[in-house]
Each structure stands twice: as structure tokens, then as C-alpha cells.
Design a protein around this motif. Structure first.
Motif, PDB file in Angstrom:
ATOM      1  N   SER A 136       0.915  -1.076  -0.024  1.00 58.58           N
ATOM      2  CA  SER A 136       0.103   0.012   0.088  1.00 58.58           C
ATOM      3  C   SER A 136       0.909   1.198   0.024  1.00 58.58           C
ATOM      4  O   SER A 136       0.713   2.195  -0.584  1.00 58.58           O
ATOM      5  N   ALA A 137       2.132   1.243   0.684  1.00 57.37           N
ATOM      6  CA  ALA A 137       2.870   2.394   0.929  1.00 57.37           C
ATOM      7  C   ALA A 137       3.727   2.881  -0.564  1.00 57.37           C
ATOM      8  O   ALA A 137       4.074   3.956  -1.029  1.00 57.37           O
ATOM      9  N   THR A 138       3.982   1.688  -1.171  1.00 55.12           N
ATOM     10  CA  THR A 138       4.734   2.021  -2.489  1.00 55.12           C
ATOM     11  C   THR A 138       3.937   1.726  -3.858  1.00 55.12           C
ATOM     12  O   THR A 138       4.338   2.055  -4.980  1.00 55.12           O
ATOM     13  N   GLY A 139       2.742   1.203  -3.679  1.00 51.86           N
ATOM     14  CA  GLY A 139       1.881   1.105  -4.830  1.00 51.86           C
ATOM     15  C   GLY A 139       2.034  -0.058  -5.803  1.00 51.86           C
ATOM     16  O   GLY A 139       1.550  -0.497  -6.903  1.00 51.86           O
ATOM     17  N   VAL A 140       3.114  -0.954  -5.213  1.00 44.97           N
ATOM     18  CA  VAL A 140       3.246  -2.258  -5.896  1.00 44.97           C
ATOM     19  C   VAL A 140       2.222  -3.476  -5.486  1.00 44.97           C
ATOM     20  O   VAL A 140       2.556  -3.706  -4.252  1.00 44.97           O
ATOM     21  N   PRO A 141       1.673  -4.006  -6.240  1.00 40.03           N
ATOM     22  CA  PRO A 141       0.544  -4.983  -5.897  1.00 40.03           C
ATOM     23  C   PRO A 141       1.275  -6.071  -5.470  1.00 40.03           C
ATOM     24  O   PRO A 141       2.266  -6.716  -6.277  1.00 40.03           O
ATOM     25  N   LEU A 142       0.677  -6.984  -4.712  1.00 44.23           N
ATOM     26  CA  LEU A 142       1.058  -8.304  -4.543  1.00 44.23           C
ATOM     27  C   LEU A 142       0.535  -9.348  -5.693  1.00 44.23           C
ATOM     28  O   LEU A 142       1.348 -10.239  -5.748  1.00 44.23           O
ATOM     29  N   THR A 143      -0.431  -9.297  -6.094  1.00 42.44           N
ATOM     30  CA  THR A 143      -0.878  -9.884  -7.165  1.00 42.44           C
ATOM     31  C   THR A 143      -1.473  -8.735  -8.313  1.00 42.44           C
ATOM     32  O   THR A 143      -1.903  -7.743  -8.039  1.00 42.44           O
ATOM     33  N   HIS A 144      -1.382  -9.211  -9.464  1.00 45.21           N
ATOM     34  CA  HIS A 144      -1.875  -8.419 -10.686  1.00 45.21           C
ATOM     35  C   HIS A 144      -1.853  -9.381 -11.970  1.00 45.21           C
ATOM     36  O   HIS A 144      -1.258 -10.105 -12.291  1.00 45.21           O
ATOM     37  N   ARG A 145      -3.084  -9.292 -12.497  1.00 42.22           N
ATOM     38  CA  ARG A 145      -3.488  -9.886 -13.533  1.00 42.22           C
ATOM     39  C   ARG A 145      -2.417  -9.867 -14.870  1.00 42.22           C
ATOM     40  O   ARG A 145      -2.308  -8.686 -15.047  1.00 42.22           O
ATOM     41  N   GLY A 146      -2.314 -10.833 -15.314  1.00 41.83           N
ATOM     42  CA  GLY A 146      -1.013 -10.971 -16.166  1.00 41.83           C
ATOM     43  C   GLY A 146       0.346 -11.052 -15.731  1.00 41.83           C
ATOM     44  O   GLY A 146       1.173 -11.515 -16.502  1.00 41.83           O
ATOM     45  N   LEU A 147       0.523 -10.643 -14.597  1.00 40.14           N
ATOM     46  CA  LEU A 147       1.802 -10.769 -13.974  1.00 40.14           C
ATOM     47  C   LEU A 147       2.020 -11.610 -12.804  1.00 40.14           C
ATOM     48  O   LEU A 147       3.245 -12.167 -12.765  1.00 40.14           O
ATOM     49  N   ALA A 148       1.095 -11.754 -11.849  1.00 43.90           N
ATOM     50  CA  ALA A 148       1.352 -12.572 -10.985  1.00 43.90           C
ATOM     51  C   ALA A 148      -0.243 -13.181 -10.271  1.00 43.90           C
ATOM     52  O   ALA A 148      -0.833 -12.321  -9.753  1.00 43.90           O
ATOM     53  N   GLY A 149      -0.247 -14.340 -10.175  1.00 44.45           N
ATOM     54  CA  GLY A 149      -1.803 -14.924  -9.924  1.00 44.45           C
ATOM     55  C   GLY A 149      -1.814 -15.452  -8.457  1.00 44.45           C
ATOM     56  O   GLY A 149      -2.657 -15.785  -8.099  1.00 44.45           O
ATOM     57  N   SER A 150      -0.531 -15.299  -7.877  1.00 41.12           N
ATOM     58  CA  SER A 150      -0.392 -15.729  -6.547  1.00 41.12           C
ATOM     59  C   SER A 150       0.597 -15.299  -5.785  1.00 41.12           C
ATOM     60  O   SER A 150       1.335 -14.241  -6.266  1.00 41.12           O
ATOM     61  N   VAL A 151       0.756 -15.241  -4.342  1.00 40.42           N
ATOM     62  CA  VAL A 151       1.784 -14.661  -3.429  1.00 40.42           C
ATOM     63  C   VAL A 151       2.173 -15.790  -2.355  1.00 40.42           C
ATOM     64  O   VAL A 151       0.970 -16.435  -1.765  1.00 40.42           O
ATOM     65  N   ARG A 152       3.533 -15.605  -2.191  1.00 42.69           N
ATOM     66  CA  ARG A 152       4.126 -16.399  -1.150  1.00 42.69           C
ATOM     67  C   ARG A 152       4.992 -15.506  -0.156  1.00 42.69           C
ATOM     68  O   ARG A 152       5.647 -14.732  -0.649  1.00 42.69           O
ATOM     69  N   TYR A 153       4.741 -15.954   1.164  1.00 40.51           N
ATOM     70  CA  TYR A 153       5.307 -15.394   2.191  1.00 40.51           C
ATOM     71  C   TYR A 153       6.333 -16.511   2.755  1.00 40.51           C
ATOM     72  O   TYR A 153       5.949 -17.451   3.059  1.00 40.51           O
ATOM     73  N   VAL A 154       7.836 -16.018   2.631  1.00 38.15           N
ATOM     74  CA  VAL A 154       8.710 -16.661   3.539  1.00 38.15           C
ATOM     75  C   VAL A 154       9.667 -15.896   4.436  1.00 38.15           C
ATOM     76  O   VAL A 154       9.660 -14.968   4.231  1.00 38.15           O
ATOM     77  N   THR A 155      10.275 -16.632   5.232  1.00 39.80           N
ATOM     78  CA  THR A 155      10.982 -15.969   6.352  1.00 39.80           C
ATOM     79  C   THR A 155      12.311 -16.407   5.614  1.00 39.80           C
ATOM     80  O   THR A 155      12.620 -17.333   5.280  1.00 39.80           O
ATOM     81  N   GLY A 156      13.287 -15.348   5.604  1.00 40.24           N
ATOM     82  CA  GLY A 156      14.708 -15.315   5.125  1.00 40.24           C
ATOM     83  C   GLY A 156      15.730 -15.654   5.979  1.00 40.24           C
ATOM     84  O   GLY A 156      16.822 -15.519   5.642  1.00 40.24           O
ATOM     85  N   HIS A 157      15.200 -16.094   7.463  1.00 39.84           N
ATOM     86  CA  HIS A 157      16.477 -16.481   8.313  1.00 39.84           C
ATOM     87  C   HIS A 157      15.928 -17.663   9.071  1.00 39.84           C
ATOM     88  O   HIS A 157      14.948 -17.945   9.126  1.00 39.84           O
ATOM     89  N   ARG A 158      16.984 -18.299   9.588  1.00 37.60           N
ATOM     90  CA  ARG A 158      16.839 -19.619  10.605  1.00 37.60           C
ATOM     91  C   ARG A 158      17.460 -19.351  11.863  1.00 37.60           C
ATOM     92  O   ARG A 158      18.274 -18.389  11.802  1.00 37.60           O
ATOM     93  N   GLN A 159      17.095 -20.104  12.932  1.00 37.06           N
ATOM     94  CA  GLN A 159      17.784 -19.916  14.058  1.00 37.06           C
ATOM     95  C   GLN A 159      19.268 -20.280  13.875  1.00 37.06           C
ATOM     96  O   GLN A 159      19.910 -20.890  12.990  1.00 37.06           O
ATOM     97  N   ALA A 160      20.083 -19.559  14.942  1.00 34.47           N
ATOM     98  CA  ALA A 160      21.459 -19.732  14.753  1.00 34.47           C
ATOM     99  C   ALA A 160      21.868 -21.323  14.607  1.00 34.47           C
ATOM    100  O   ALA A 160      21.517 -22.056  15.092  1.00 34.47           O
ATOM    101  N   GLY A 161      22.859 -21.327  13.495  1.00 33.33           N
ATOM    102  CA  GLY A 161      23.456 -22.560  13.169  1.00 33.33           C
ATOM    103  C   GLY A 161      22.624 -23.328  12.056  1.00 33.33           C
ATOM    104  O   GLY A 161      23.222 -24.393  11.788  1.00 33.33           O
ATOM    105  N   GLN A 162      21.465 -23.187  12.005  1.00 35.40           N
ATOM    106  CA  GLN A 162      20.644 -23.793  11.029  1.00 35.40           C
ATOM    107  C   GLN A 162      20.813 -23.473   9.619  1.00 35.40           C
ATOM    108  O   GLN A 162      20.965 -22.202   9.353  1.00 35.40           O
TER     109      GLN A 162
END
Length: 260
Positions: free
Chosen positions: A127-153
Motif C-alpha cells: 500500500s505504501a509503494t503502490g506495488v501490488p502483491l498480485t496483478h492480472r497477467g503478472l502474478a496470480g499468487s503470492v507466497r510469504y517466506v522467512t529469510g532466516h533460521r535460528q543460529a546454526g541452522q
């Protein structure tokens, strides 16, 4: 012993107080004590009842000032005093927020728990940037992932499934590993020219943005100096971003007030 109180698991949203729900504000107004995370903005903390005790339990990468077990114990101890406890979390308490872990711990010990959902960082950044998470013809789905693991993993993301050009990939807490993430996606076939938007402190007056692409993302982030919390939006929807996009609403309000 006094009768047990209750714990409200409240999503504070990405930082702008105007993005908190009415339910969250109502629950917060009833609190005797507020137990809050590092990512809860000062502006949101300012909305807490003046009478309420505040307990900071923030965690940061490679530095957990208060271990999760101790946070659980604090919530339990406060509730057992008969107090209404507002457990205030950035974003949504059930998206990478350990809210369900805390709820399970408390309910197993007879403490009543209720939730107030919050706007998660991905929605706030969109909402702040105007970049949609889905958009017809560009992205039909969205996935959230975490980019870190606990120490050592090992960061063992399913790169093959994530390297989907028809899906928007949102990476939370990934600033330290974003170079590895970019390599993993490209190795599984995602176009190196795939655009990426990085947003630090989304929706707040400190919000900072960086537009890059997959094959130079790690380098660009290192040179940018962006520090957590940084959210990454990876996918073709980023092509809709405009360099002339207005700043976050919170920043705009601050600028208006400064010139009043």
C-alpha cells in the motif's frame, strides 16, 4: 492467588498507527500491561494507555534480548496476577510472529487468549509503494517466506517451488541472507532480471526503498546500507513501481505537520 487475567495477542501492523484495526485499539485501551516487540513503532507505543506498565521483549537477528521461554513466562506471570495483558507485535501475530506458540503455552496453563489481527508488512509495503502483491497477467499468487533460521541452522527453503515467475515472492527477515536467496532462486531457473523491491521500515517516517533485480540484489543491498527490518518483494509486479511514487502516508503526514 488472584484470579487469572487474559492475554490479547495484538497485531500492531507495519508501523503506522492509522493501519491498526479498531479491535486492536480497543484491546490495547483495556490493557493493564503492554508486552511489546522491537518492531512496534514509537508512534504506536504512544497510543498505549498511560496507566499501563510497559515491558520490552524485543528480539533482533543474532541477539535475543529476551528469550522466547522468558517471554512466555512473563505473559503467564502477568496474567496470573489478574491483569489484562496486551501482547503487542509488529505486523500480524500469526505471520512469523510466534503468536501461536505463545497462545499454545498460555492456553495449556488455563489462560484466556484472544487475537487482534494486524496488517502484515507485505500488505503495508504494497500500500505504501503502490506495488501490488498480485496483478492480472503478472502474478496470480503470492507466497510469504522467512529469510532466516535460528543460529546454526541451514536456510533450507524449497527453491524449486519458490522460483515461480507467475508468483510474487515476499521475503521477511532476509536482509542477512538475501544474496543466498537470490542465488537459490536463479539456480532453479528464475530469470536473473526479475525485479525486486526492498522496503525498510515500511509505512513509517523512516521508510526507505530500493529497486534492484535478482542478479545484482546481494551487491545492491550491501551498498545501500539498508538495515532490518527489510521486506523484499520479488517478481514481475515490481515492474509497476514508479520512482515518483508518493512517500508513505505516515511520512507525508509528518512532512505536512513540519510545514504547518
Amino acid at each position: 492467588m488472584t484470579s487469572s487475567g487474559k492475554v490479547y495477542l495484538i497485531g500492531a501492523g507495519p508501523g503506522d498507527p492509522e493501519l491498526m484495526t479498531l479491535r486492536a485499539m480497543r484491546m490495547l485501551s483495556q490493557a493493564d500491561v503492554v508486552v511489546f516487540d522491537r518492531l512496534v513503532s514509537p508512534e504506536i507505543l504512544a497510543t498505549c494507555p498511560a496507566r499501563a506498565e510497559r515491558i520490552a521483549v524485543g528480539k533482533a537477528a543474532k541477539h535475543h534480548s529476551v528469550p522466547q521461554d522468558e517471554i512466555n513466562a512473563i505473559l503467564l506471570a502477568q496474567a496470573l496476577k489478574g491483569r489484562i495483558v496486551a501482547r503487542l507485535k509488529g505486523g500480524d501475530p500469526l505471520i512469523f510472529g510466534r503468536g501461536s506458540e505463545e497462545a499454545a503455552y498460555l492456553t495449556a496453563r488455563g489462560i484466556e487468549v484472544a487475537y487482534a489481527p494486524g496488517i502484515t508488512a507485505a500488505q503495508g509495503a504494497a500500500s505504501a509503494t503502490g506495488v501490488p502483491l498480485t496483478h492480472r497477467g503478472l502474478a496470480g499468487s503470492v507466497r510469504y517466506v522467512t529469510g532466516h533460521r535460528q543460529a546454526g541452522q541451514v536456510l533450507d527453503l524449497d527453491w524449486k517451488r519458490l522460483a515461480d515467475p507467475d508468483c510474487t515472492l515476499v521475503v521477511y527477515m532476509g536482509v542477512a541472507n538475501i544474496g543466498q536467496i537470490a542465488v537459490g532462486l536463479m539456480t532453479e531457473g528464475l530469470d536473473p532480471a526479475t525485479p525486486v523491491l526492498a522496503v525498510a521500515n515500511a509505512t513509517t517516517v523512516q521508510e526507505t526503498r530500493l529497486v534492484s533485480q535478482l542478479d545484482r540484489l546481494g551487491r545492491d543491498i550491501r551498498l545501500s546500507g539498508l538495515t532490518a527490518p527489510v521486506l523484499f518483494v520479488i517478481g514481475r509486479v515490481v515492474s509497476l513501481y514508479s520512482e515518483t511514487a508518493i512517500p508513505s502516508e505516515m511520512a507525508a503526514r509528518a512532512m505536512t505537520a513540519a510545514h504547518a
